[in-house]
Design an enzyme around this catalytic site. Structure first.
Site, PDB file in Angstrom:
ATOM      1  N   GLY A   1       0.814  -1.210   0.000  1.00 27.40           N
ATOM      2  CA  GLY A   1       0.000   0.000   0.000  1.00 27.40           C
ATOM      3  C   GLY A   1       0.846   1.257   0.000  1.00 27.40           C
ATOM      4  O   GLY A   1       2.086   1.198  -0.011  1.00 27.40           O
ATOM      5  N   PHE A   2       0.196   2.403   0.044  1.00 29.08           N
ATOM      6  CA  PHE A   2       0.885   3.704   0.032  1.00 29.08           C
ATOM      7  C   PHE A   2       1.866   3.814   1.207  1.00 29.08           C
ATOM      8  O   PHE A   2       3.081   3.924   1.008  1.00 29.08           O
ATOM      9  CB  PHE A   2      -0.177   4.823   0.047  1.00 29.08           C
ATOM     10  CG  PHE A   2       0.321   6.174   0.461  1.00 29.08           C
ATOM     11  CD1 PHE A   2       1.445   6.726  -0.135  1.00 29.08           C
ATOM     12  CD2 PHE A   2      -0.344   6.909   1.436  1.00 29.08           C
ATOM     13  CE1 PHE A   2       1.910   7.990   0.249  1.00 29.08           C
ATOM     14  CE2 PHE A   2       0.108   8.168   1.823  1.00 29.08           C
ATOM     15  CZ  PHE A   2       1.237   8.703   1.236  1.00 29.08           C
TER      16      PHE A   2
ATOM     17  N   ASP B   1       0.381  -8.577   1.755  1.00 27.70           N
ATOM     18  CA  ASP B   1      -0.720  -7.753   1.250  1.00 27.70           C
ATOM     19  C   ASP B   1      -1.620  -8.633   0.389  1.00 27.70           C
ATOM     20  O   ASP B   1      -1.124  -9.483  -0.354  1.00 27.70           O
ATOM     21  CB  ASP B   1      -0.154  -6.597   0.396  1.00 27.70           C
ATOM     22  CG  ASP B   1      -1.084  -5.401   0.337  1.00 27.70           C
ATOM     23  OD1 ASP B   1      -2.247  -5.585  -0.082  1.00 27.70           O
ATOM     24  OD2 ASP B   1      -0.655  -4.290   0.695  1.00 27.70           O
ATOM     25  N   ASN B   2      -2.949  -8.428   0.501  1.00 27.64           N
ATOM     26  CA  ASN B   2      -3.849  -9.182  -0.384  1.00 27.64           C
ATOM     27  C   ASN B   2      -4.236  -8.362  -1.607  1.00 27.64           C
ATOM     28  O   ASN B   2      -5.073  -8.772  -2.403  1.00 27.64           O
ATOM     29  CB  ASN B   2      -5.105  -9.651   0.370  1.00 27.64           C
ATOM     30  CG  ASN B   2      -5.970  -8.495   0.841  1.00 27.64           C
ATOM     31  OD1 ASN B   2      -5.567  -7.331   0.780  1.00 27.64           O
ATOM     32  ND2 ASN B   2      -7.167  -8.812   1.320  1.00 27.64           N
TER      33      ASN B   2
ATOM     34  N   LYS C   1     -13.219  -6.435   9.521  1.00 18.74           N
ATOM     35  CA  LYS C   1     -12.528  -7.704   9.784  1.00 18.74           C
ATOM     36  C   LYS C   1     -11.019  -7.520   9.936  1.00 18.74           C
ATOM     37  O   LYS C   1     -10.402  -8.115  10.815  1.00 18.74           O
ATOM     38  CB  LYS C   1     -12.825  -8.716   8.655  1.00 18.74           C
ATOM     39  CG  LYS C   1     -14.186  -9.378   8.799  1.00 18.74           C
ATOM     40  CD  LYS C   1     -14.525 -10.247   7.607  1.00 18.74           C
ATOM     41  CE  LYS C   1     -13.789 -11.563   7.622  1.00 18.74           C
ATOM     42  NZ  LYS C   1     -14.245 -12.464   6.519  1.00 18.74           N
TER      43      LYS C   1
ATOM     44  N   ASN D   1      -5.089 -11.781  14.852  1.00 21.81           N
ATOM     45  CA  ASN D   1      -4.144 -12.757  14.295  1.00 21.81           C
ATOM     46  C   ASN D   1      -2.698 -12.288  14.440  1.00 21.81           C
ATOM     47  O   ASN D   1      -1.797 -13.079  14.757  1.00 21.81           O
ATOM     48  CB  ASN D   1      -4.446 -13.010  12.814  1.00 21.81           C
ATOM     49  CG  ASN D   1      -5.718 -13.813  12.610  1.00 21.81           C
ATOM     50  OD1 ASN D   1      -6.174 -14.501  13.521  1.00 21.81           O
ATOM     51  ND2 ASN D   1      -6.312 -13.731  11.428  1.00 21.81           N
TER      52      ASN D   1
ATOM     53  N   GLY E   1      -1.460 -12.385  18.003  1.00 19.89           N
ATOM     54  CA  GLY E   1      -1.144 -13.784  18.325  1.00 19.89           C
ATOM     55  C   GLY E   1       0.206 -14.193  17.762  1.00 19.89           C
ATOM     56  O   GLY E   1       1.000 -14.863  18.433  1.00 19.89           O
TER      57      GLY E   1
ATOM     58  N   TYR F   1     -14.875   2.160   9.713  1.00 19.21           N
ATOM     59  CA  TYR F   1     -13.432   2.444   9.803  1.00 19.21           C
ATOM     60  C   TYR F   1     -13.070   2.916  11.214  1.00 19.21           C
ATOM     61  O   TYR F   1     -12.140   2.402  11.839  1.00 19.21           O
ATOM     62  CB  TYR F   1     -13.047   3.504   8.768  1.00 19.21           C
ATOM     63  CG  TYR F   1     -11.566   3.780   8.678  1.00 19.21           C
ATOM     64  CD1 TYR F   1     -10.674   2.781   8.300  1.00 19.21           C
ATOM     65  CD2 TYR F   1     -11.053   5.045   8.951  1.00 19.21           C
ATOM     66  CE1 TYR F   1      -9.305   3.032   8.208  1.00 19.21           C
ATOM     67  CE2 TYR F   1      -9.694   5.304   8.855  1.00 19.21           C
ATOM     68  CZ  TYR F   1      -8.824   4.294   8.482  1.00 19.21           C
ATOM     69  OH  TYR F   1      -7.470   4.542   8.391  1.00 19.21           O
TER      70      TYR F   1
ATOM     71  N   LYS G   1     -10.714   0.753  14.003  1.00 26.58           N
ATOM     72  CA  LYS G   1      -9.451   1.260  14.551  1.00 26.58           C
ATOM     73  C   LYS G   1      -9.529   1.424  16.070  1.00 26.58           C
ATOM     74  O   LYS G   1      -8.527   1.247  16.774  1.00 26.58           O
ATOM     75  CB  LYS G   1      -9.096   2.595  13.884  1.00 26.58           C
ATOM     76  CG  LYS G   1      -8.721   2.466  12.409  1.00 26.58           C
ATOM     77  CD  LYS G   1      -7.507   1.592  12.186  1.00 26.58           C
ATOM     78  CE  LYS G   1      -6.987   1.678  10.754  1.00 26.58           C
ATOM     79  NZ  LYS G   1      -5.844   0.783  10.522  1.00 26.58           N
TER      80      LYS G   1
END
Length: 315
Positions: free
Chosen positions: A13-14, A34-35, A94, A102, A105, A148, A152
């Site tokens: 990403g940016f 990254d997806n 999500k 995740n 963990g 959003y 956060k």
């Protein structure tokens, strides 16, 4: 920092890609994940040949597995512009909740220090100005921006819970408006929107009467602040942003001047829950990290404008 391994989620990403650059330059072994939901391989293409760089296409909301040691994690995976998170509300929630869980963990299992990317949006449409880290915010959890903002806020909450319950080394950065090369032209944020419109010869769209304010931080300044925070021993949230505040109307006029075009500003209705004022109080960053922004808006806009000019030509 040779042989230290760092995982950067949202690495294509940016912001993530600029962080990859910084950690490579500091001698780290960098693993970008990254997806590509909003990231682009173009942003990290130049790093692909390096032996100290790895890239994995993975959605951290599902699972994260990495073999070998890990020293640091920077969690920057999330849609971050209004256009993206309004289009992908579930994914946004999500990655803020399950993705963060995740990665915490993973940090616990690897005994790694983790820095999570929060945002000035946790302050909502603030009733306190400028915003300091002790302000709890004015957020609408069921409004369109709530997906959003609340993602956060949860990210901060679960990170702090891991810090207090598991004694995990955690850091929380609250990022204010940031700009620079590699931003997406059509991501709905004010700066790329204005520059894109100016370069295409369109009038610049201002929402509301243009009296709402923003404070723009150049990406190199932000990356420096994040790096210092990660290396500090401070676990509570820290604002990183540029306190140089400007109205949207003035900013539009600045962009018209910068691009030397003859367009005018046109006005449309203000979106729901759009913050009226945005300005960080950075006393904590100054005191704890010895950090403050170095780049003026004029200095930062120059390379950003050149980047967008090439992008528009490519279109």
């Amino acid at each position: 920092m040779a042989n230290k391994r760092v995982l950067i989620t949202g690495g294509a990403g940016f912001l993530g890609s600029h962080l990859c650059d910084r950690f490579i330059s500091e001698g780290f072994h960098v693993i970008a994940m990254d997806n590509l939901l909003t990231g682009s391989l173009d942003n990290i293409e130049h790093l692909m040949p390096l032996s100290r760089f790895e890239y994995y296409n993975n959605d951290v909301s599902n699972y994260v597995h990495l073999s070998g040691d890990l020293d640091y994690i920077l969690h920057f995976a999330s849609p971050a512009s209004p256009i993206d998170y309004l289009k992908m509300p579930i994914q946004t929630l999500k990655v803020g909740a399950l993705g963060t869980h995740n990665l915490l963990g993973l940090a616990l299992s690897k005994n790694a220090r983790i820095l999570v990317a929060s945002t000035s949006e946790v302050y909502g449409d603030p009733l306190v100005h400028p915003q300091n880290e002790d302000y709890w915010g004015n957020v609408n959890p069921v409004g369109p921006r709530g997906v959003y903002d609340e993602a956060k806020r949860f990210l901060e909450s679960i990170t702090m819970a891991y810090h207090t319950y598991h004694k995990l080394e955690t850091r929380i950065v609250r990022i204010f408006n940031t700009y620079g090369p590699r931003m997406r032209l059509n991501d709905g944020r004010v700066l790329p929107a204005f520059i894109g419109q100016a370069l295409r010869g369109e009038d610049l769209t201002v929402f509301g009467d243009g009296s709402q304010t923003r404070s723009f931080c150049y990406v190199d300044d932000l990356v420096e602040g994040i790096f210092r925070l990660l290396m500090s021993d401070y676990p509570n949230p820290v604002n990183i942003g540029n306190p140089d505040e400007i109205t949207i109307k003035e900013f539009g006029e600045e962009i018209i001047k910068l691009t030397g075009t003859s367009q005018k500003l046109i006005y449309k209705d203000l979106p729901v829950d759009d913050p009226k004022q945005r300005k960080p109080n950075i006393d904590r960053a100054r005191e704890i990290l010895g950090w403050e922004p170095k780049y003026s808006r004029a200095e930062g806009l120059k390379p950003t404008y050149e980047f967008f000019k090439k992008k528009i030509k490519g279109e």
